[in-house]
Scaffold this motif. Structure first.
Motif, PDB file in Angstrom:
ATOM      1  N   MET A   1       0.843  -1.185   0.000  1.00  0.00           N
ATOM      2  CA  MET A   1       0.000   0.000   0.000  1.00  0.00           C
ATOM      3  C   MET A   1       0.888   1.248   0.000  1.00  0.00           C
ATOM      4  SD  MET A   1      -3.001   0.865   2.719  1.00  0.00           S
ATOM      5  CE  MET A   1      -3.943   2.367   2.622  1.00  0.00           C
ATOM      6  N   ILE A   2       0.498   2.215  -0.797  1.00  0.00           N
ATOM      7  CA  ILE A   2       1.238   3.479  -0.827  1.00  0.00           C
ATOM      8  C   ILE A   2       0.237   4.600  -0.605  1.00  0.00           C
ATOM      9  CG2 ILE A   2       2.742   4.968  -2.197  1.00  0.00           C
ATOM     10  CD1 ILE A   2       3.319   2.433  -3.906  1.00  0.00           C
TER      11      ILE A   2
ATOM     12  N   PHE B   1      -3.767 -11.345 -15.376  1.00  0.00           N
ATOM     13  CA  PHE B   1      -3.209 -10.332 -14.473  1.00  0.00           C
ATOM     14  C   PHE B   1      -2.336  -9.343 -15.253  1.00  0.00           C
ATOM     15  CE2 PHE B   1      -3.419 -13.152 -10.405  1.00  0.00           C
ATOM     16  CZ  PHE B   1      -4.740 -12.775 -10.218  1.00  0.00           C
TER      17      PHE B   1
ATOM     18  N   LEU C   1      -4.351  -0.877 -16.778  1.00  0.00           N
ATOM     19  CA  LEU C   1      -4.141   0.145 -15.753  1.00  0.00           C
ATOM     20  C   LEU C   1      -3.080   1.143 -16.216  1.00  0.00           C
ATOM     21  CD1 LEU C   1      -4.517   1.193 -12.828  1.00  0.00           C
ATOM     22  CD2 LEU C   1      -2.744  -0.413 -12.150  1.00  0.00           C
TER      23      LEU C   1
ATOM     24  N   LEU D   1      -3.580   5.185 -16.721  1.00  0.00           N
ATOM     25  CA  LEU D   1      -2.804   6.202 -16.003  1.00  0.00           C
ATOM     26  C   LEU D   1      -1.899   6.962 -16.962  1.00  0.00           C
ATOM     27  CD1 LEU D   1      -1.870   4.472 -12.629  1.00  0.00           C
ATOM     28  CD2 LEU D   1      -3.744   6.002 -13.142  1.00  0.00           C
TER      29      LEU D   1
ATOM     30  N   LEU E   1      -0.839  12.092 -11.822  1.00  0.00           N
ATOM     31  CA  LEU E   1      -1.307  10.714 -11.708  1.00  0.00           C
ATOM     32  C   LEU E   1      -2.725  10.631 -11.165  1.00  0.00           C
ATOM     33  CD1 LEU E   1       1.976   9.163 -10.334  1.00  0.00           C
ATOM     34  CD2 LEU E   1       0.863   8.522 -12.463  1.00  0.00           C
TER      35      LEU E   1
ATOM     36  N   ASP F   1      -6.371   9.905  -5.200  1.00  0.00           N
ATOM     37  CA  ASP F   1      -6.519   8.515  -4.753  1.00  0.00           C
ATOM     38  C   ASP F   1      -7.738   7.853  -5.375  1.00  0.00           C
ATOM     39  OD1 ASP F   1      -4.418   9.206  -3.221  1.00  0.00           O
ATOM     40  OD2 ASP F   1      -5.403   8.896  -1.274  1.00  0.00           O
TER      41      ASP F   1
ATOM     42  N   GLN G   1      -7.372   7.027  -9.020  1.00  0.00           N
ATOM     43  CA  GLN G   1      -6.500   5.865  -9.210  1.00  0.00           C
ATOM     44  C   GLN G   1      -7.219   4.565  -8.860  1.00  0.00           C
ATOM     45  OE1 GLN G   1      -2.587   5.750  -7.702  1.00  0.00           O
ATOM     46  NE2 GLN G   1      -1.878   7.403  -8.992  1.00  0.00           N
ATOM     47  N   LEU G   2      -7.956   4.602  -7.759  1.00  0.00           N
ATOM     48  CA  LEU G   2      -8.688   3.394  -7.370  1.00  0.00           C
ATOM     49  C   LEU G   2      -9.713   3.021  -8.432  1.00  0.00           C
ATOM     50  CD1 LEU G   2      -9.290   3.791  -3.549  1.00  0.00           C
ATOM     51  CD2 LEU G   2      -8.196   1.863  -4.684  1.00  0.00           C
TER      52      LEU G   2
ATOM     53  N   ILE H   1       3.440   0.063 -13.832  1.00  0.00           N
ATOM     54  CA  ILE H   1       2.831   0.735 -12.680  1.00  0.00           C
ATOM     55  C   ILE H   1       2.960  -0.142 -11.441  1.00  0.00           C
ATOM     56  CG2 ILE H   1       0.697   1.743 -11.751  1.00  0.00           C
ATOM     57  CD1 ILE H   1       1.671   3.206 -14.223  1.00  0.00           C
ATOM     58  N   LEU H   2       3.448   0.449 -10.366  1.00  0.00           N
ATOM     59  CA  LEU H   2       3.404  -0.260  -9.083  1.00  0.00           C
ATOM     60  C   LEU H   2       1.972  -0.137  -8.577  1.00  0.00           C
ATOM     61  CD1 LEU H   2       4.623  -1.771  -6.762  1.00  0.00           C
ATOM     62  CD2 LEU H   2       5.391   0.377  -5.792  1.00  0.00           C
ATOM     63  N   TYR H   3       1.310  -1.258  -8.506  1.00  0.00           N
ATOM     64  CA  TYR H   3      -0.148  -1.236  -8.339  1.00  0.00           C
ATOM     65  C   TYR H   3      -0.569  -1.349  -6.878  1.00  0.00           C
ATOM     66  CZ  TYR H   3       1.147  -6.107  -8.387  1.00  0.00           C
ATOM     67  OH  TYR H   3       1.790  -7.266  -8.129  1.00  0.00           O
ATOM     68  N   PHE H   4       0.146  -0.710  -5.987  1.00  0.00           N
ATOM     69  CA  PHE H   4      -0.266  -0.729  -4.586  1.00  0.00           C
ATOM     70  C   PHE H   4      -1.117   0.523  -4.344  1.00  0.00           C
ATOM     71  CE2 PHE H   4       3.873  -3.045  -3.136  1.00  0.00           C
ATOM     72  CZ  PHE H   4       3.461  -4.172  -3.810  1.00  0.00           C
ATOM     73  N   PRO H   5      -2.431   0.428  -4.443  1.00  0.00           N
ATOM     74  CA  PRO H   5      -3.256   1.632  -4.289  1.00  0.00           C
ATOM     75  C   PRO H   5      -3.183   2.141  -2.859  1.00  0.00           C
ATOM     76  CG  PRO H   5      -4.647  -0.329  -4.356  1.00  0.00           C
ATOM     77  CD  PRO H   5      -3.226  -0.771  -4.599  1.00  0.00           C
ATOM     78  N   PRO H   6      -3.545   3.371  -2.591  1.00  0.00           N
ATOM     79  CA  PRO H   6      -4.154   4.290  -3.549  1.00  0.00           C
ATOM     80  C   PRO H   6      -3.185   5.238  -4.251  1.00  0.00           C
ATOM     81  CG  PRO H   6      -4.416   5.167  -1.347  1.00  0.00           C
ATOM     82  CD  PRO H   6      -3.675   3.880  -1.202  1.00  0.00           C
ATOM     83  N   ARG H   7      -1.890   5.083  -4.085  1.00  0.00           N
ATOM     84  CA  ARG H   7      -0.984   5.989  -4.810  1.00  0.00           C
ATOM     85  C   ARG H   7      -0.091   5.163  -5.718  1.00  0.00           C
ATOM     86  NH1 ARG H   7      -2.978   9.974  -6.040  1.00  0.00           N
ATOM     87  NH2 ARG H   7      -1.005  10.921  -6.593  1.00  0.00           N
ATOM     88  N   MET H   8      -0.614   4.706  -6.812  1.00  0.00           N
ATOM     89  CA  MET H   8       0.166   3.923  -7.759  1.00  0.00           C
ATOM     90  C   MET H   8       1.042   4.863  -8.587  1.00  0.00           C
ATOM     91  SD  MET H   8      -2.865   1.279  -8.819  1.00  0.00           S
ATOM     92  CE  MET H   8      -4.083   2.533  -9.168  1.00  0.00           C
ATOM     93  N   PHE H   9       2.171   4.356  -9.025  1.00  0.00           N
ATOM     94  CA  PHE H   9       3.047   5.231  -9.820  1.00  0.00           C
ATOM     95  C   PHE H   9       3.892   4.406 -10.785  1.00  0.00           C
ATOM     96  CE2 PHE H   9       5.477   4.309  -5.922  1.00  0.00           C
ATOM     97  CZ  PHE H   9       6.706   3.917  -6.420  1.00  0.00           C
ATOM     98  N   PRO H  10       4.357   5.033 -11.871  1.00  0.00           N
ATOM     99  CA  PRO H  10       5.239   4.331 -12.815  1.00  0.00           C
ATOM    100  C   PRO H  10       6.625   4.171 -12.202  1.00  0.00           C
ATOM    101  CG  PRO H  10       4.857   6.584 -13.544  1.00  0.00           C
ATOM    102  CD  PRO H  10       4.040   6.407 -12.305  1.00  0.00           C
TER     103      PRO H  10
ATOM    104  N   ARG I   1       7.462  -5.181  -9.012  1.00  0.00           N
ATOM    105  CA  ARG I   1       6.840  -5.578 -10.288  1.00  0.00           C
ATOM    106  C   ARG I   1       7.798  -6.536 -10.992  1.00  0.00           C
ATOM    107  NH1 ARG I   1       2.946  -3.387 -13.219  1.00  0.00           N
ATOM    108  NH2 ARG I   1       3.358  -5.320 -14.338  1.00  0.00           N
TER     109      ARG I   1
ATOM    110  N   PRO J   1       2.048 -10.430 -12.578  1.00  0.00           N
ATOM    111  CA  PRO J   1       2.393  -9.430 -11.556  1.00  0.00           C
ATOM    112  C   PRO J   1       2.288  -9.955 -10.122  1.00  0.00           C
ATOM    113  CG  PRO J   1       0.894  -8.506 -13.189  1.00  0.00           C
ATOM    114  CD  PRO J   1       0.960  -9.975 -13.461  1.00  0.00           C
ATOM    115  N   LEU J   2       1.491 -10.987  -9.918  1.00  0.00           N
ATOM    116  CA  LEU J   2       1.520 -11.668  -8.614  1.00  0.00           C
ATOM    117  C   LEU J   2       2.721 -12.598  -8.679  1.00  0.00           C
ATOM    118  CD1 LEU J   2       0.018 -12.197  -5.920  1.00  0.00           C
ATOM    119  CD2 LEU J   2      -1.210 -14.011  -7.073  1.00  0.00           C
TER     120      LEU J   2
END
Lengths: 361, 654
Positions: A1-2, A88, A95, A99, A118, A121, A124-125, B120-129, B177, B427-428
């Motif tokens: 999580m970020i 996946f 995605l 983005l 970007l 939140d 993005q979700l 994209i690092l898909y760890f929401p809620p702040r995903m980023f390239p 990733r 990705p998993l």
């Protein structure tokens, strides 16, 4: 999580954080685990495994109309995910496309990409959920139990829901005691983007100074401290930890209102939606009890005028679902409630009032 | 007095994030850190926090909390050495892992997916390239950051200041990733792959033969976009090897950049994240470039088998097992870690050979809970238990101790790569699967790919079966990466290596050398017939080894254990595991581990009863041990055996 840059989380030791999380720990009863099955385009099984247990055998090829619930029973797991090889990766690519389109758009007028390009939140979700649903709809991904059929509402609508639950510029706090000492606590504040501060018991106690050890007396000092140091308090809940743990695990709809009435749980201040939720809780509980006691007489009918009066005084109560298209309180309740199969069936005879879209008062 | 650490490992340390604390908290935080017995302070140096705009940095001129130099000077004054980690990737629960947003948004810096999209690092809620480890543009940005931070650090490297160790990047694994065909298809990565393939095969024509493709020039070489069983296996093994190579090459470049800005006298290290068996990262290859490579530890006590296996791999594959991050608390989005989890992890890892660690975090901060010291620098209740552990390990010079081990289990790199290449959940990734499922092979295809066996799964299960049998026999062992340096194989008298239809020629040569010096090498269950490039090869090198189907591992290990007169760990009772560590000066430490859910009684040996003491209490409180002692569920007792009287005399004389 970020999480966003402007979110602050502080003030927990390992014990108090674990105690807080224990409140929403999933029910330990019933089946556990996830079955993953990957198939190729001819639906031949490439891999089948139960996460944490290991590889398993699944008959190949897998029928297009395979009953994942059956597979769950067969492998004694709670969940199953069946995917066509590459599903996946497809989610990841879609995605990225979504983005990247936002990024490219943001760059259009500027040589350099701008901060925030970007998206926020919720945007993005929505992008992630959208990619998942597209792949799901294409038949490349099947999940059991099915994803909740919550409609993909707009980010603006979700914000309106948040505005009702915890308005911008306000705070929430939950303080739980073990006997005469604070066991765990959390205080949250919200700014426009969402929650911006999560403070634990160490921080709260630093704000308040020494307490009496009785939440019936301490709640005012705690409320004032949160209002002063974080933001005006919108909702505060104060109780013994074991009381709240018990209430979160019992299906009796009247348990909360009983606990509040008996001052086992102090709610201060009490925003309108909580008052209404407690009122509805009381009505449901009363109805169930009297229906059983009186051999099926629907006592709730007697209270229907009272319900109407309540609704008129607190219009946001009935507008919640209409505004959002879904009811966040009901969803939260479902998430926290143990599976009904593990308990005596509970009827939900609350009056079905017609949604009245009167705005949010 | 705290004895000096062994020179080849960073000292035991604790993490303090200066920029997240008010200046007034620095000194109490550092004093509290020292009070726990730590010799060093460790800190990240976050690029995104210090960079105000391109080429403009704040090291305290605007925000006093960012005064890295003052923080290091204070640590120096307080007698602490310093371990700094300037990234560029640091994670640290920062929104973009410490990389400035402008860099992430620069298309030239972004890693690329098979379709050319940003990854994209898909760890929401702040995903980023995520950045590309191959991108020259990204590495140039990193060089500018290192130049800036070097101006602060260079003058503070030993002997002029406290900085002894510098970490290069952080948990390099393609930003989580790391699915086998997730990245990197950046133009610079494609070019690097083309060069790599030619070099790996010796020539482009040899590569063309291995890949069954008509390569006329390097640019004809295209990386595979997905696993296709119709392709020659060599193509996919090359891709998996290249992913490791790319990370190693990129980190070596960053190391050189750090050297060029005045940090050449600081020793370098790197930390590998959880799930290392499934990661596209070669620990031995990276260990050739840096002074130390370690593993990060974040485990619940129920992860006993995993933490044991990871430590045995680290201890077997590197000269000194070090944990750059050993979780003391955790970020709020991990499964909750109790203090008991963290201390159990530290003790289990020590029991199986971890020699030094950095407690991450020692001092609490934003986006963290459970450190032994709070944000104001005050010790929490759990600090005392950390202090007893740290001081106990320092007292016995645990970093200089050794656990005699004569048995090794080999993880062949080419099999690790095959497992990654045949992973079907993208990705998993295999490493994520290893973390959540306990094995990097649970997500592999389950067909044999024409190899006769499902090699991508079978090698791992075979190694696990051998490890379980050795554990039941109480025979100490380590796990060796097949690419481990030559000296790691010295002293092993019994080596188990899984072999199937194909195998690696360099590893076969290594095994042959072991057999030639008298070690017993057990291969199998198949004698390989092809090499890792798909070329027919008889593997005559393995003629001196023993082909053993290991149908009954317990019987085979009992037989070999007796034949080789292998020492065994102490048997102090059912359900308990023990390890013994020796110091050159004669003292020993016996760890008694209860990995189960019920309290157990350990029946001590006469020697332990007569002379043993509990290491994890203060010296003044150490009384004689009873004939049996309780070992609580998921806990470890560490018992100190002083040198025998004769040895003690000799030690005193020295």
């Amino acid at each position: 999580m970020i999480v966003r840059e402007d979110i602050r989380f502080e003030g927990f030791d390992a014990r108090s954080w674990a105690a807080l999380l224990a409140l929403v720990r999933p029910d330990a009863r019933g089946r556990h685990g996830t079955l993953l099955v990957a198939v190729d385009e001819q639906r031949n099984v490439l891999n089948a495994c139960v996460v944490g247990r290991g590889l398993v055998q699944v008959a190949s090829p897998v029928a297009a109309d395979v009953q994942l619930a059956e597979l769950c029973r067969e492998h004694d797991v709670a969940r199953a995910i069946l995917l066509v090889e590459g599903a996946f990766e497809e989610v990841a690519e879609r995605l990225a496309l979504d983005l990247n389109a936002a990024l490219t758009g943001a760059r259009g007028a500027h040589a350099e990409p701008s901060r925030g390009a970007l998206g926020d939140d919720l945007t993005q979700l929505a992008a992630l959920l959208g990619a998942l649903r597209e792949v799901h709809a294409a038949g490349w991904l099947s999940i059991w139990p099915p994803l909740p059929s919550i409609p993909l509402t707009s980010a603006a609508n979700v914000r309106r829901a948040l505005d009702l639950l915890l308005p911008v510029g306000h705070s929430f706090t939950l303080v739980l005691y073990d006997d005469d000492a604070v066991s765990t606590a959390v205080a949250l504040s919200r700014r426009r983007e969402g929650i911006d501060h999560v403070a634990g018991p160490e921080t709260l106690l630093r704000w308040t100074g020494p307490l009496s050890g009785d939440y019936h007396r301490d709640y005012r000092a705690l409320s004032d401290a949160v209002s002063t140091n974080l933001a005006p308090l919108h909702l505060g809940v104060f109780a013994q930890r074991e009381t709240v743990e018990r209430l979160l695990r019992v299906p009796d709809p009247g348990a909360w209102v009983t606990a509040v009435a008996a001052r086992e749980v102090l709610v201060h201040p009490t925003p309108a939606y909580v008052a209404v939720a407690l009122g509805a809780d009381a009505l449901r509980s009363l109805t169930r009890a009297t229906t059983e006691l009186l051999g099926g007489v629907e006592l709730l009918e007697i209270f229907r005028p009272m319900g109407r009066a309540l609704r008129e005084r607190l219009p946001e109560a009935t507008s919640l679902s209409a505004t959002l298209g879904w009811n966040p309180l009901a969803t939260l309740a479902r998430a926290l409630r143990p599976p009904r199969s593990a308990h005596r069936p509970v009827e939900d005879p609350a009056p079905r009032t017609e949604p009245s879209d009167r705005g949010e008062g | 007095m705290t004895p000096p650490s062994a020179p080849h490992l960073p000292p035991r340390s604790g993490a303090v994030h200066y920029w997240r604390l008010p200046r007034r908290a620095w000194e109490p935080a550092l004093r509290a850190l020292a009070s726990l017995g730590f010799e060093a302070v460790e800190t990240y140096v976050p690029w995104s926090v210090h960079e105000l705009s391109p080429s403009v940095f704040d090291f305290g001129e605007h925000d006093r909390r960012k005064d890295l130099g003052a923080f290091l000077d204070l640590a120096h004054q307080l007698g602490l050495s310093a371990i700094v980690r300037p990234g560029p990737h640091i994670n640290a629960e920062l929104t973009y892992f410490g990389v400035p947003e402008r860099v992430l948004l620069d298309p030239r810096c972004q890693a690329r997916s098979p379709r050319g999209n940003p990854v994209i690092l898909y760890f929401p809620p702040r995903m980023f390239p995520v950045p590309s480890y191959a991108s020259e543009a990204y590495l140039a940005e990193v060089a500018r950051w290192f130049a800036a931070v070097g101006e602060v650090l260079a003058s503070r490297v030993r002997p002029h200041g406290p900085v002894e160790w510098v970490q290069v990047d952080n948990e390099a694994g393609y930003y989580f990733r790391n699915g086998p065909y997730g990245q990197d298809y950046h133009p610079d990565a494609r070019a690097a792959f083309q060069r790599y393939v030619s070099a790996r095969h010796g020539s482009l024509s040899a590569a063309a033969q291995a890949h069954a493709r008509p390569y006329a020039e390097d640019t004809d070489v295209e990386p595979p976009l997905r696993f296709d069983p119709a392709d020659p296996l060599a193509l996919h093994l090359d891709w998996a090897a290249f992913q490791e190579h790319l990370l190693t090459r990129s980190l070596a470049t960053m190391r050189d950049q750090l050297r060029s800005v005045g940090l050449g006298h600081a020793k370098t290290f790197h930390n590998i994240s959880l799930g290392e068996a499934g990661l596209p990262m070669s620990l031995p290859a990276l260990a050739e470039e840096l002074d130390v490579v370690g593993l990060d530890y974040y485990h619940r006590a129920s992860d006993f088998e995993t933490m044991r296996r990871r430590t045995l791999y680290l201890a077997g594959s590197t000269p000194g097992a070090y944990a750059p991050e050993l979780g003391a608390g955790g970020p709020p989005w991990f499964p909750p870690l109790h203090t008991e989890d963290s201390l159990f992890t530290a003790l289990v890892a020590s029991a199986y050979g971890l020699r030094s660690f950095n407690a991450y975090m020692a001092v609490d901060r934003d986006r963290w809970y459970g450190a032994p010291i709070d944000e104001r620098g005050e010790r929490r209740a759990e600090a005392e238990r950390w202090e007893r552990l740290v001081r106990g390990l320092a007292e016995v010079e645990f970093e200089a101790m050794r656990r005699p081990t004569r048995v090794g289990i080999v993880w062949p790199r080419s099999y690790m790569r095959l497992s990654r290449a045949t992973h079907v959940y993208g990705p998993l990734s295999p490493s994520i699967m290893e973390v959540v499922s306990g094995s990097p092979v649970h997500g592999c295809r389950q067909d044999s790919l024409g190899l006769g066996d499902v090699v991508q799964v079978a090698w791992w299960e075979r190694c696990e079966a051998v490890a379980a049998a050795l554990t039941r026999a109480r025979i100490p062992f380590v796990i060796l990466d097949g690419d481990a340096a030559a000296e790691r194989w010295d002293g092993l008298d019994l080596v188990f290596a899984p072999t199937y239809e194909f195998f690696e020629r360099p590893l076969a040569t290594r095994l042959a050398a072991c057999a030639a010096r008298g070690a017993r090498v057990v291969c199998g269950p198949r004698r390989p017939r092809r090499d890792e490039h798909g070329q027919a090869h008889g593997f005559e090198e393995l003629a001196g080894t023993q082909l053993d189907l290991l149908r009954d591992p317990d019987e085979a290990i009992a037989r070999l254990g007796s034949a080789l007169d292998l020492a065994r760990d102490l048997d102090l009772g059912p359900g308990l595991q023990t390890t013994t560590h020796e110091h050159a000066s004669g003292h020993r430490v016996v760890f008694v581990i209860n990995p189960g859910d019920d309290a157990l009684r350990a029946r001590l040996t006469p020697e332990l009863v007569a002379r043993g003491r509990d290491l994890l209490v203060g010296p003044a409180d150490r009384g004689p041990l009873a004939a049996s002692l309780t070992v609580e569920p998921r806990s470890v007792r560490a018992l100190l055996l002083p040198p025998p009287p004769a040895a003690r005399t000799a030690g005193d004389a020295r």
